[in-house]
Design a protein around this motif. Structure first.
Motif, PDB file in Angstrom:
ATOM      1  N   SER A  20       0.875  -0.980   0.060  1.00  0.00           N
ATOM      2  CA  SER A  20       0.165  -0.007  -0.025  1.00  0.00           C
ATOM      3  C   SER A  20       0.834   1.172   0.237  1.00  0.00           C
ATOM      4  O   SER A  20       1.726   1.321   0.840  1.00  0.00           O
ATOM      5  CB  SER A  20      -0.925  -0.133   1.178  1.00  0.00           C
ATOM      6  OG  SER A  20      -1.830  -1.203   1.301  1.00  0.00           O
ATOM      7  N   LEU A  21       0.493   2.238  -0.789  1.00  0.00           N
ATOM      8  CA  LEU A  21       1.194   3.591  -0.751  1.00  0.00           C
ATOM      9  C   LEU A  21       1.003   4.400   0.590  1.00  0.00           C
ATOM     10  O   LEU A  21      -0.050   4.329   1.389  1.00  0.00           O
ATOM     11  CB  LEU A  21       0.750   4.294  -2.009  1.00  0.00           C
ATOM     12  CG  LEU A  21       1.162   3.935  -3.177  1.00  0.00           C
ATOM     13  CD1 LEU A  21       0.418   4.897  -4.506  1.00  0.00           C
ATOM     14  CD2 LEU A  21       2.408   3.854  -3.464  1.00  0.00           C
ATOM     15  N   SER A  22       1.811   4.929   0.917  1.00  0.00           N
ATOM     16  CA  SER A  22       1.922   5.845   1.934  1.00  0.00           C
ATOM     17  C   SER A  22       1.307   7.019   1.652  1.00  0.00           C
ATOM     18  O   SER A  22       1.396   7.424   0.488  1.00  0.00           O
ATOM     19  CB  SER A  22       3.301   6.263   2.440  1.00  0.00           C
ATOM     20  OG  SER A  22       4.043   6.879   1.617  1.00  0.00           O
ATOM     21  N   PRO A  23       0.880   7.923   2.825  1.00  0.00           N
ATOM     22  CA  PRO A  23       0.142   9.415   2.265  1.00  0.00           C
ATOM     23  C   PRO A  23       1.253   9.964   1.571  1.00  0.00           C
ATOM     24  O   PRO A  23       0.827  10.802   0.649  1.00  0.00           O
ATOM     25  CB  PRO A  23      -0.239   9.769   3.643  1.00  0.00           C
ATOM     26  CG  PRO A  23      -0.433   8.708   4.407  1.00  0.00           C
ATOM     27  CD  PRO A  23       0.675   7.465   4.046  1.00  0.00           C
ATOM     28  N   ASP A  43       3.785   9.171  -0.420  1.00  0.00           N
ATOM     29  CA  ASP A  43       3.785   8.580  -1.807  1.00  0.00           C
ATOM     30  C   ASP A  43       2.686   9.031  -2.647  1.00  0.00           C
ATOM     31  O   ASP A  43       2.779   9.348  -3.659  1.00  0.00           O
ATOM     32  CB  ASP A  43       4.198   7.081  -1.746  1.00  0.00           C
ATOM     33  CG  ASP A  43       5.444   6.824  -1.147  1.00  0.00           C
ATOM     34  OD1 ASP A  43       6.447   7.687  -1.633  1.00  0.00           O
ATOM     35  OD2 ASP A  43       5.694   5.650  -0.803  1.00  0.00           O
ATOM     36  N   GLN A  44       1.336   8.757  -2.183  1.00  0.00           N
ATOM     37  CA  GLN A  44       0.256   9.122  -2.822  1.00  0.00           C
ATOM     38  C   GLN A  44       0.335  10.416  -3.329  1.00  0.00           C
ATOM     39  O   GLN A  44      -0.199  10.986  -4.343  1.00  0.00           O
ATOM     40  CB  GLN A  44      -1.162   8.844  -1.925  1.00  0.00           C
ATOM     41  CG  GLN A  44      -2.414   9.019  -2.641  1.00  0.00           C
ATOM     42  CD  GLN A  44      -2.351   7.989  -3.885  1.00  0.00           C
ATOM     43  OE1 GLN A  44      -2.323   6.828  -3.648  1.00  0.00           O
ATOM     44  NE2 GLN A  44      -2.567   8.516  -5.211  1.00  0.00           N
ATOM     45  N   ARG A  45       0.441  11.474  -2.240  1.00  0.00           N
ATOM     46  CA  ARG A  45       0.755  12.926  -2.584  1.00  0.00           C
ATOM     47  C   ARG A  45       1.541  13.267  -3.744  1.00  0.00           C
ATOM     48  O   ARG A  45       1.523  13.980  -4.625  1.00  0.00           O
ATOM     49  CB  ARG A  45       0.910  13.845  -1.256  1.00  0.00           C
ATOM     50  CG  ARG A  45      -0.196  13.776  -0.520  1.00  0.00           C
ATOM     51  CD  ARG A  45       0.066  15.002   0.748  1.00  0.00           C
ATOM     52  NE  ARG A  45       1.110  14.362   1.692  1.00  0.00           N
ATOM     53  CZ  ARG A  45       0.684  13.946   2.587  1.00  0.00           C
ATOM     54  NH1 ARG A  45      -0.559  13.523   3.041  1.00  0.00           N
ATOM     55  NH2 ARG A  45       1.774  13.321   3.591  1.00  0.00           N
ATOM     56  N   LEU A  56       2.577  11.231  -6.233  1.00  0.00           N
ATOM     57  CA  LEU A  56       2.225  10.579  -7.472  1.00  0.00           C
ATOM     58  C   LEU A  56       0.851  11.544  -8.049  1.00  0.00           C
ATOM     59  O   LEU A  56       1.160  11.852  -9.148  1.00  0.00           O
ATOM     60  CB  LEU A  56       1.513   9.261  -7.204  1.00  0.00           C
ATOM     61  CG  LEU A  56       2.492   7.956  -7.010  1.00  0.00           C
ATOM     62  CD1 LEU A  56       1.568   6.818  -6.944  1.00  0.00           C
ATOM     63  CD2 LEU A  56       3.454   8.123  -8.038  1.00  0.00           C
ATOM     64  N   ASP A  57       0.149  12.020  -7.006  1.00  0.00           N
ATOM     65  CA  ASP A  57      -0.883  13.100  -7.543  1.00  0.00           C
ATOM     66  C   ASP A  57      -0.066  14.083  -8.039  1.00  0.00           C
ATOM     67  O   ASP A  57      -0.676  14.994  -9.104  1.00  0.00           O
ATOM     68  CB  ASP A  57      -1.619  13.482  -6.168  1.00  0.00           C
ATOM     69  CG  ASP A  57      -2.809  12.215  -5.833  1.00  0.00           C
ATOM     70  OD1 ASP A  57      -3.001  11.213  -6.823  1.00  0.00           O
ATOM     71  OD2 ASP A  57      -3.157  12.099  -4.582  1.00  0.00           O
ATOM     72  N   TYR A 105      -1.948   2.010 -11.917  1.00  0.00           N
ATOM     73  CA  TYR A 105      -2.169   3.357 -12.337  1.00  0.00           C
ATOM     74  C   TYR A 105      -1.873   3.513 -13.918  1.00  0.00           C
ATOM     75  O   TYR A 105      -1.937   4.418 -14.648  1.00  0.00           O
ATOM     76  CB  TYR A 105      -0.928   4.179 -11.833  1.00  0.00           C
ATOM     77  CG  TYR A 105      -1.468   4.658 -10.273  1.00  0.00           C
ATOM     78  CD1 TYR A 105      -2.179   5.791 -10.113  1.00  0.00           C
ATOM     79  CD2 TYR A 105      -0.988   3.852  -9.301  1.00  0.00           C
ATOM     80  CE1 TYR A 105      -2.496   5.931  -8.733  1.00  0.00           C
ATOM     81  CE2 TYR A 105      -1.355   4.038  -8.032  1.00  0.00           C
ATOM     82  CZ  TYR A 105      -1.992   5.074  -7.746  1.00  0.00           C
ATOM     83  OH  TYR A 105      -2.375   5.662  -6.525  1.00  0.00           O
TER      84      TYR A 105
END
Length: 316
Positions: free
Chosen positions: A265-268, A270-272, A274-275, A304
């Motif tokens: 699962s992506l960490s917050p 990492d998600q930010r 990528l966004d 993705y």
């Protein structure tokens, strides 16, 4: 679909995953930096099979078949357009039939030259410059490669579709060449962007297409530094074991991502990240290569992929 697409004297570049990620990295970089548009999807499902299933939060999902796509770049100077074919995998069977269909489609597009990228594993040290080896379908193209001081492949084989496609192209009367970037055989299982950089430098010269290679050069320098450190550690360990009369330790490699395992699962953060990269790439597709690198690093490109490729859809 080919009869609806109007291209000016296009060249075809075809890439697939392989040793050192050389060809596929060069293909994605070319696609991103030239701001290409998704042009068509190549249908050949009957030649592939599902090799795995995906697990998401404990639930099994049917694995999907590898996909193959064409991306197009329109030359603003009107010399010749460019089509990049990116295949997610090589078919386990029917390689000749696959290549014949691909070349037939290319001829329908009006393709005049065909190139494939590949890697060449040698005894090179990771700090040395990568040479580019070349093989051509015709004497004129071979002479062109020699003028660029490439190392010709006098004898041997080019395995996989990187070679088979050019054999079919030669049968169809299409001139072409395979450009192989040199990489250290001891790191054959690891990405080696320096080889992809060398291949694109040569292709840029042949095609007379200016390509901003700064980002790839920075990546190559970073990987060179890390591999140099790893090599020094291994050499030191081997010397220590030899002095102690022990068996040499196995050479370390990265884990095999294609085997059994789980999706992290992506960490917050990492998600930010990528966004943000998706937003930047949507405004400037030259940023897409950095996004692709992060998706690969995090191991979530498949998840993705559709969103990534949507960046390259031609505006309505």
């Amino acid at each position: 679909m080919a009869d609806k697409i109007k291209l000016n004297k296009p060249w075809l570049v075809a890439v697939w995953p392989g040793m050192g990620h050389v060809a596929i990295s060069a293909g994605y970089y070319l696609m991103a930096k030239l701001g290409m548009h998704l042009m068509a999807e190549f249908q050949a499902e009957e030649l592939f099979d599902v090799e795995y299933v995906e697990v998401k939060r404990g639930l099994i999902r049917t694995g999907r078949l590898p996909r193959s796509r064409f991306f197009a770049w329109i030359d603003p100077k009107g010399h010749h357009d460019l089509v990049v074919f990116i295949g997610e995998a090589q078919p386990p069977r029917g390689k000749l039939a696959f290549c014949r269909r691909l070349i037939e489609f290319a001829k329908d597009l009006g393709v005049e030259r065909v190139f494939t990228f590949a890697s060449m594993a040698t005894q090179m040290h990771p700090s040395h410059n990568s040479r580019v080896f070349g093989a051509a379908t015709d004497e004129a193209t071979l002479d062109e490669l020699k003028q660029l001081e490439l190392t010709p492949l006098d004898d041997g084989q080019i395995s996989g579709l990187n070679g088979v496609l050019l054999g079919v192209a030669a049968e169809a009367g299409l001139p072409g060449a395979c450009l192989l970037g040199e990489m250290p055989h001891i790191f054959a299982q690891l990405p080696f962007p320096k080889a992809a950089l060398a291949v694109l430098e040569v292709f840029s010269t042949i095609a007379a297409i200016p390509i901003d290679l700064d980002e790839l050069a920075e990546q190559a320098a970073d990987v060179e530094r890390k591999l140099g450190q790893l090599l020094s550690q291994v050499e030191h360990a081997i010397e220590s074991h030899q002095e102690a009369g022990e068996e040499e330790p196995p050479f370390p490699t990265e884990p095999d991502d294609e085997g059994e395992g789980e999706t992290l699962s992506l960490s917050p953060d990492d998600q930010r990240l990528l966004d943000r990269l998706f937003d930047e790439a949507a405004r400037d597709r030259a940023k897409a290569y950095e996004l692709k690198r992060e998706l690969d690093r995090l191991g979530v490109y498949n998840e993705y992929e559709d969103r990534f490729l949507d960046l390259f859809k031609k505006p309505e």
